[in-house]
Write an enzyme that holds these catalytic residues in place. Structure first.
Site, short mmCIF file in Angstrom:
data_model
loop_
_atom_site.label_atom_id
_atom_site.label_comp_id
_atom_site.label_asym_id
_atom_site.label_seq_id
_atom_site.Cartn_x
_atom_site.Cartn_y
_atom_site.Cartn_z
N GLY A 1 54.93 6.11 80.54
CA GLY A 1 53.84 5.37 79.92
C GLY A 1 54.29 4.79 78.60
O GLY A 1 55.20 5.31 77.96
N GLN B 1 53.35 1.35 70.26
CA GLN B 1 54.69 1.95 70.25
C GLN B 1 55.79 0.90 70.10
O GLN B 1 56.93 1.24 69.76
CB GLN B 1 54.94 2.76 71.53
N CYS C 1 56.80 12.33 74.45
CA CYS C 1 56.40 10.98 74.07
C CYS C 1 57.65 10.23 73.61
O CYS C 1 58.48 10.80 72.90
CB CYS C 1 55.38 11.05 72.93
N LEU C 2 57.77 8.97 74.02
CA LEU C 2 58.93 8.18 73.62
C LEU C 2 58.99 7.98 72.10
O LEU C 2 60.04 7.67 71.56
CB LEU C 2 58.91 6.82 74.33
N HIS D 1 47.01 10.22 77.38
CA HIS D 1 48.06 10.14 76.37
C HIS D 1 48.16 8.70 75.83
O HIS D 1 48.23 8.48 74.61
CB HIS D 1 49.39 10.59 77.01
N GLU D 2 48.14 7.72 76.75
CA GLU D 2 48.27 6.31 76.32
C GLU D 2 47.00 5.83 75.61
O GLU D 2 47.09 5.09 74.62
CB GLU D 2 48.60 5.41 77.52
N HIS E 1 47.21 6.78 72.08
CA HIS E 1 48.06 5.88 71.28
C HIS E 1 47.24 4.72 70.73
O HIS E 1 47.45 4.26 69.61
CB HIS E 1 49.20 5.31 72.12
NI NI Z 1 53.48 8.58 73.88
#
Ligand code: NI
Length: 169
Positions: free
Chosen positions: A45, A50, A92-93, A134-135, A138
């Site tokens: 995701g 991000q 998470c990235l 999660h997204e 963000h």
């Molecule tokens: Ni994330």
């Protein structure tokens, strides 16, 4: 084009994103880049903040590129229903190297728009429910550590600050 992924501490990650108004070429390019960036990472995701864009858009692919039908793009999403709870390890990235167990709904229904502006409804269970929330977080300026409490959260934030000070973040 693969875009650089911001890490915890970057302003864009910690403030709410704005609603998308124009489904224009800029949005299409952003979404193409986000899909490419997510798959290259690889991740399941990616939300626009991000990559430093404060718009309410995310892409998700629980198959991480293995199954094209699993790819979803959601613009201006909102939760219309949620149910149950699951507690699993997640990452998470924007927090590379860190994972933690986070409680999320077991099932989630999200409404929003696809990249052309057509209204869509997405129902997710297990991993997809987790990724969707999660997204969505963000887009509200929240990372998974913001859903955690206590020592483990403190530990992660302290280690991130240490890496930042050392110029390794
Ligand atoms: Ni994330």
């Amino acid at each position: 084009m693969i875009r650089p992924i911001l890490r915890h501490g970057a302003d864009a990650l910690h403030q709410p994103a704005r609603r998308v108004v124009d489904f224009d070429d800029g949005l299409q390019t952003l979404i193409d880049d986000m899909i490419q960036t997510m798959h290259a990472a690889p991740g399941v995701g990616l939300a626009a903040p991000q990559v430093g864009v404060g718009l309410r858009v995310f892409v998700a692919d629980p198959s991480a590129g293995r199954s094209i039908g699993d790819l979803v793009t959601v613009v201006n999403p909102r939760v219309v229903e949620q149910e149950g709870a699951q507690r699993e390890e997640e990452g998470c990235l924007s927090l590379p190297g860190f994972t933690a167990r986070v409680t999320r709904p077991a099932r989630l229904i999200v409404q929003g728009y696809d990249r052309e502006g057509t209204e869509i409804t997405i129902e997710g269970e297990t991993l997809l429910a987790r990724v969707l929330q999660h997204e969505l977080d963000h887009l509200d300026g929240k990372l998974f550590v913001d859903r955690m409490q206590g020592l483990r959260r403190e530990q992660i934030v302290r280690r991130v600050r240490k890496l930042q000070r050392a110029g390794k973040w």
